[in-house]
Design a protein around this motif. Structure first.
Motif, PDB file in Angstrom:
ATOM      1  N   ILE A 131       0.865  -1.188   0.000  1.00 60.50           N
ATOM      2  CA  ILE A 131       0.000   0.000   0.000  1.00 60.50           C
ATOM      3  C   ILE A 131       0.905   1.242   0.000  1.00 60.50           C
ATOM      4  O   ILE A 131       1.635   1.468   0.973  1.00 60.50           O
ATOM      5  N   PRO A 132       0.872   2.032  -1.061  1.00 59.47           N
ATOM      6  CA  PRO A 132       1.685   3.246  -1.070  1.00 59.47           C
ATOM      7  C   PRO A 132       1.265   4.192   0.050  1.00 59.47           C
ATOM      8  O   PRO A 132       0.089   4.249   0.409  1.00 59.47           O
ATOM      9  N   VAL A 133       2.244   4.905   0.592  1.00 60.21           N
ATOM     10  CA  VAL A 133       1.955   5.903   1.627  1.00 60.21           C
ATOM     11  C   VAL A 133       2.422   7.257   1.108  1.00 60.21           C
ATOM     12  O   VAL A 133       3.553   7.389   0.635  1.00 60.21           O
ATOM     13  N   LEU A 134       1.552   8.231   1.185  1.00 59.35           N
ATOM     14  CA  LEU A 134       1.894   9.580   0.728  1.00 59.35           C
ATOM     15  C   LEU A 134       1.785  10.561   1.884  1.00 59.35           C
ATOM     16  O   LEU A 134       0.904  10.432   2.741  1.00 59.35           O
ATOM     17  N   TYR A 135       2.666  11.540   1.873  1.00 59.02           N
ATOM     18  CA  TYR A 135       2.498  12.689   2.753  1.00 59.02           C
ATOM     19  C   TYR A 135       1.376  13.541   2.145  1.00 59.02           C
ATOM     20  O   TYR A 135       1.262  13.636   0.922  1.00 59.02           O
ATOM     21  N   LEU A 136       0.567  14.156   2.988  1.00 55.91           N
ATOM     22  CA  LEU A 136      -0.554  14.971   2.505  1.00 55.91           C
ATOM     23  C   LEU A 136      -0.103  15.979   1.438  1.00 55.91           C
ATOM     24  O   LEU A 136      -0.803  16.209   0.449  1.00 55.91           O
ATOM     25  N   ARG A 187       9.642   3.410  -0.347  1.00 58.53           N
ATOM     26  CA  ARG A 187      10.012   2.008  -0.557  1.00 58.53           C
ATOM     27  C   ARG A 187       8.899   1.270  -1.276  1.00 58.53           C
ATOM     28  O   ARG A 187       9.151   0.407  -2.085  1.00 58.53           O
ATOM     29  N   VAL A 188       7.657   1.597  -0.926  1.00 60.12           N
ATOM     30  CA  VAL A 188       6.523   0.990  -1.629  1.00 60.12           C
ATOM     31  C   VAL A 188       6.372   1.761  -2.941  1.00 60.12           C
ATOM     32  O   VAL A 188       6.229   2.985  -2.941  1.00 60.12           O
ATOM     33  N   LYS A 189       6.450   1.037  -4.049  1.00 62.92           N
ATOM     34  CA  LYS A 189       6.459   1.679  -5.372  1.00 62.92           C
ATOM     35  C   LYS A 189       5.170   2.450  -5.649  1.00 62.92           C
ATOM     36  O   LYS A 189       4.079   2.014  -5.309  1.00 62.92           O
ATOM     37  N   LEU A 190       5.335   3.603  -6.303  1.00 59.86           N
ATOM     38  CA  LEU A 190       4.181   4.447  -6.601  1.00 59.86           C
ATOM     39  C   LEU A 190       3.638   4.215  -8.006  1.00 59.86           C
ATOM     40  O   LEU A 190       2.653   4.840  -8.406  1.00 59.86           O
ATOM     41  N   GLY A 191       4.299   3.323  -8.772  1.00 57.10           N
ATOM     42  CA  GLY A 191       3.970   3.124 -10.192  1.00 57.10           C
ATOM     43  C   GLY A 191       2.477   3.001 -10.487  1.00 57.10           C
ATOM     44  O   GLY A 191       1.923   3.774 -11.278  1.00 57.10           O
ATOM     45  N   ALA A 192       1.819   2.028  -9.835  1.00 54.54           N
ATOM     46  CA  ALA A 192       0.411   1.761 -10.136  1.00 54.54           C
ATOM     47  C   ALA A 192      -0.457   2.984  -9.805  1.00 54.54           C
ATOM     48  O   ALA A 192      -1.380   3.334 -10.546  1.00 54.54           O
ATOM     49  N   LEU A 193      -0.105   3.640  -8.719  1.00 56.20           N
ATOM     50  CA  LEU A 193      -0.849   4.822  -8.288  1.00 56.20           C
ATOM     51  C   LEU A 193      -0.721   5.942  -9.328  1.00 56.20           C
ATOM     52  O   LEU A 193      -1.700   6.583  -9.705  1.00 56.20           O
ATOM     53  N   LEU A 194       0.509   6.144  -9.809  1.00 56.39           N
ATOM     54  CA  LEU A 194       0.753   7.205 -10.795  1.00 56.39           C
ATOM     55  C   LEU A 194       0.030   6.911 -12.100  1.00 56.39           C
ATOM     56  O   LEU A 194      -0.495   7.820 -12.744  1.00 56.39           O
TER      57      LEU A 194
END
Ligand code: SF4
Ligand code: SF4
Lengths: 300, 175
Positions: free
Chosen positions: A258-263, A286-293
């Motif tokens: 599960i990607p984690v983002l700062y607000l 560390r958790v890849k953001l690829g799918a989210l992007l």
């Protein structure tokens, strides 16, 4: 453009020297609203509220009060991006307000450096600034890339919210301000069980097994909500839910991813500043953001 | 011997009551809601905030040297549920403070405290990190006057305490 609104930015340690992508995205997003963050070199470690308090509480409250006094000398309101720093400054300030004897004792110590704490200074976190000072309607106007494809789990974390008498947040058990800010980006809010559950980080130094058990339970709750990403304000929650995520998955023989983002990163996405996030993603995520992007139409 | 123990115990309780927000302890009527709200109690039955407060209330100072107090998350779930608004995690913090010189302090907490007192930050600031900040266009934050901070703490005695205290935690990993 009119004169920028300036806050005294209390940097602390974790954000500027471990997770500077928090500071970068916060600054860039706030610039869109003509808000500037000024620093003061006399600010030290807040000190952090989870271990230093239990080493020497009197030293903790004194150093915290000194930091508030340094802020007071600037004449601007203070914003602390880190929830630990925010909590420390807000709690110390509140204690000084409520306890004349403590105030006298501390001001006697501060006098040596020509400083004074009055107890009247305003300490804010990023949600006070975004939700109250800037306002949801104004934020919405800057959203050029609505994130309608995303379902976001807001993880508030304990120290951002409690105790209410010092934090002046909206609710101790069911806060809404981060939900509201996230909704301005067009994203949907994931319903998580136990909204105010702890990430587990504070007891890593004294009981790692127990800490990671609590982290796993938090990640399980979030996974069950079907969220595409977790959004946090606190760098310590980020370390626990993001940096430690693979370790927790290994330990409990499960998978999260599960990607984690700062607000500030989420807001940057929604305001067309995806590049300031992607430029630093390898180093800090560390958790890849690829799918989210891909989902939001950015380049991974 | 027994008599002296009892006196010491009362001394601990009265010290705690004199600290800022320490007197909230007296409002506790032992209902146990704190324990039922506590996420640590849920996974570790020997962690029982209600019982910890009971011990402090009757003047039992053993809690200060009990490593369990360091398992408190300071999450304030208990405090939110407490009908009497007892500052529960804060009272446990005060117990930790009293256990310091007996070594009831995790090594990482001690290291962090020493870094704060000597460098003014909870972590060491590396030069690659300073370069990263510059590359990101972030400003130099400067450094606080450590001499002033240390002088301000003189009457508290923390500098000497941190020099002398030895943690009873994790000696095996230590050396
Ligand atoms: S919830 Fe409050 S009153 Fe009840 S046992 Fe806990 S501290 Fe005491
Ligand atoms: S603050 Fe400590 S005692 Fe209270 S609920 Fe959290 S972990 Fe339990």
């Amino acid at each position: 453009m009119s004169k920028p609104r300036t806050y005294t930015y209390f940097p602390g340690c974790m954000i500027p020297y471990r997770l500077p992508h928090f500071e970068l995205t916060a600054r860039e997003v706030l610039k869109k609203f003509n808000v500037e963050l000024e620093t003061h070199s006399e600010h030290s470690c807040c000190p952090e509220p989870t271990t230093f308090t239990g080493v020497d509480f009197e030293a903790w409250v004194t150093i915290a009060a000194r930091n508030v006094a340094v802020s007071e000398s600037t004449g601007n309101e203070t914003v602390a991006l880190c929830s630990g720093c925010f909590h420390t400054l807000a709690v110390a300030n509140h204690m000084v307000q409520e306890d004349e004897e403590l105030k006298k004792r501390i001001n006697k110590r501060l006098k040596k450096s020509g400083l004074e704490i009055t107890g009247k200074h305003t300490i804010k976190n990023i949600l006070h600034v975004l939700h109250k000072d800037i306002g949801l309607d104004v934020i919405k106007k800057q959203v050029t890339n609505p994130l309608t494809s995303l379902k976001i789990a807001p993880h508030y974390g304990c120290h951002l919210v409690r105790p209410l008498e010092a934090t002046h947040m909206d609710h101790a058990e069911n806060p809404q301000w981060m939900d509201d800010v996230i909704r301005t980006t067009g994203a949907e809010i994931a319903e998580i069980e136990d909204k105010m559950a702890c990430c587990g980080a504070p007891i890593m130094p004294s009981g790692e097994d127990k800490a990671l058990t609590i982290t796993a339970s938090r990640l399980d709750q979030i996974k069950a909500s079907g969220a595409d990403a977790i959004v946090v304000v606190c760098p310590t929650c980020y370390t626990q839910l993001e940096t430690q995520q693979a370790k927790v998955a290994d330990k409990f023989e499960t998978e999260y991813n599960i990607p984690v983002l700062y607000l500030g990163e989420l807001l940057a996405f929604s305001m067309g500043m995806t590049d300031i996030v992607t430029a630093n993603q390898r180093r800090f995520h560390r958790v890849k953001l690829g799918a989210l992007l891909e989902k939001i139409g950015g380049t991974p | 011997m027994v008599k002296q123990e009892t006196m010491l115990d009362l001394e601990f309780r009265s010290w705690l009551l004199e600290q800022p927000e320490g007197e909230t302890l007296l409002r506790c009527y032992q209902c146990g809601r704190c324990t039922s709200a506590c996420p640590v109690a849920e996974i570790e039955p020997s962690f029982n905030p209600r019982l910890f407060l009971q011990k402090i209330l009757i003047g039992d100072k053993s809690i200060a040297e009990n490593q369990l107090v360091w398992n408190c998350l300071t999450c304030e779930q208990c405090e939110v549920r407490c009908p009497e608004h007892v500052k529960i995690p804060h009272i446990l913090i005060l117990a930790k403070v009293r256990g310091l010189m007996a070594g009831n302090v995790p090594l990482a907490a001690l290291d962090r405290a020493r870094t704060i007192i000597s460098e003014g930050r909870s972590l060491s600031v590396s030069s690659p990190m300073l370069k990263t900040r510059t590359k990101m266009g972030l400003p130099d934050l400067g450094t606080p006057s450590m001499d002033q901070i240390v002088a301000m703490l003189a009457d508290i005695g923390i500098v000497g305490k941190l020099e002398n205290v030895k943690s009873v935690y994790g000696d095996a990993e230590d050396e």
